[in-house]
Design a protein around this motif. Structure first.
Motif, short mmCIF file in Angstrom:
data_model
loop_
_atom_site.label_atom_id
_atom_site.label_comp_id
_atom_site.label_asym_id
_atom_site.label_seq_id
_atom_site.Cartn_x
_atom_site.Cartn_y
_atom_site.Cartn_z
N GLY A 1 1.46 3.29 -9.17
CA GLY A 1 0.77 4.52 -8.80
C GLY A 1 -0.21 4.30 -7.66
O GLY A 1 -0.66 5.24 -7.03
N VAL A 2 -0.52 3.03 -7.42
CA VAL A 2 -1.38 2.65 -6.30
C VAL A 2 -0.58 1.78 -5.32
O VAL A 2 -0.65 1.97 -4.11
N PHE A 3 0.13 0.84 -5.86
CA PHE A 3 0.93 -0.10 -5.07
C PHE A 3 2.39 -0.03 -5.49
O PHE A 3 2.70 0.27 -6.64
N THR A 4 3.28 -0.38 -4.57
CA THR A 4 4.64 -0.75 -4.91
C THR A 4 4.60 -2.26 -5.05
O THR A 4 4.05 -2.95 -4.19
N THR A 5 5.14 -2.78 -6.15
CA THR A 5 5.02 -4.22 -6.41
C THR A 5 6.36 -4.92 -6.28
O THR A 5 7.41 -4.36 -6.60
N GLU A 6 6.29 -6.14 -5.80
CA GLU A 6 7.43 -7.06 -5.79
C GLU A 6 6.89 -8.42 -6.18
O GLU A 6 5.82 -8.83 -5.72
N CYS A 7 7.62 -9.12 -7.05
CA CYS A 7 7.17 -10.42 -7.55
C CYS A 7 8.24 -11.47 -7.28
O CYS A 7 9.43 -11.21 -7.46
N PHE A 8 7.77 -12.65 -6.86
CA PHE A 8 8.68 -13.74 -6.53
C PHE A 8 8.13 -15.06 -7.07
O PHE A 8 6.98 -15.41 -6.78
N PRO A 9 8.94 -15.80 -7.84
CA PRO A 9 8.52 -17.15 -8.19
C PRO A 9 8.49 -17.97 -6.90
O PRO A 9 9.37 -17.83 -6.06
N THR A 10 7.46 -18.78 -6.75
CA THR A 10 7.27 -19.52 -5.51
C THR A 10 6.85 -20.95 -5.83
O THR A 10 6.61 -21.30 -6.98
N TYR A 11 6.78 -21.78 -4.81
CA TYR A 11 6.26 -23.14 -4.97
C TYR A 11 5.58 -23.56 -3.68
O TYR A 11 5.82 -23.00 -2.62
N HIS B 1 0.82 -1.21 0.00
CA HIS B 1 0.00 0.00 0.00
C HIS B 1 0.85 1.25 0.00
O HIS B 1 1.87 1.32 0.68
N ASP B 2 0.41 2.25 -0.75
CA ASP B 2 1.00 3.59 -0.71
C ASP B 2 0.23 4.34 0.36
O ASP B 2 -0.89 4.79 0.13
N GLN B 3 0.80 4.47 1.54
CA GLN B 3 0.08 5.03 2.67
C GLN B 3 -0.05 6.55 2.59
O GLN B 3 -0.67 7.16 3.47
N ASP C 1 -10.23 5.87 -0.49
CA ASP C 1 -11.05 6.39 -1.58
C ASP C 1 -10.20 6.73 -2.81
O ASP C 1 -10.58 6.44 -3.95
N THR C 2 -9.04 7.32 -2.59
CA THR C 2 -8.15 7.65 -3.69
C THR C 2 -7.64 6.38 -4.38
O THR C 2 -7.63 6.27 -5.61
N ILE C 3 -7.23 5.41 -3.57
CA ILE C 3 -6.74 4.14 -4.11
C ILE C 3 -7.82 3.46 -4.93
O ILE C 3 -7.58 3.03 -6.07
#
Length: 106
Positions: A78-88, A14-16, A21-23
């Motif tokens: 612009g709404v979230f900061t994203t991080e992606c991880f391959p997982t299992y 979340h971008d605090q 409402d904005t999000i």
């Protein structure tokens, strides 16, 4: 998990500096709820972690990984900061280790 897919865990922080409402307005304008995840990608889990954001695990055919990436860039930034991880899925591995330890192994 099918061998023709992989799991991808996406952290949507979340971008605090923005209130809910904005999000929600930005997500609606980006058509987030209709476009994510893209067609052909399955939601395995979607969890809210209070004070952090959302944690989404997707089952993704490898050829759709670039589509997921572009959709995150298009509608989540612009709404979230994203991080992606391959997982299992670790549960079957844990069960094998547990059984091995029960039988005197490591």
């Amino acid at each position: 998990m099918a061998s023709d897919t992989t799991l991808l865990t996406v952290f949507l922080k979340h971008d605090q500096s923005q209130n809910l409402d904005t999000i929600q307005g930005k997500l609606k304008a980006a058509e987030w709820w209709d476009r994510f995840p893209p067609d052909g990608v399955e939601i395995v889990s979607w969890t809210v972690a209070m004070g952090f954001g959302q944690i989404v695990t997707l089952r993704v055919p490898p050829h759709l990984l670039p589509v997921v990436n572009v959709e995150l860039e298009r509608s989540a930034w612009g709404v979230f900061t994203t991080e992606c991880f391959p997982t299992y899925d670790f549960i079957p591995v844990r069960e094998r280790i547990k059984e091995r330890v029960r039988n005197g192994g490591q």
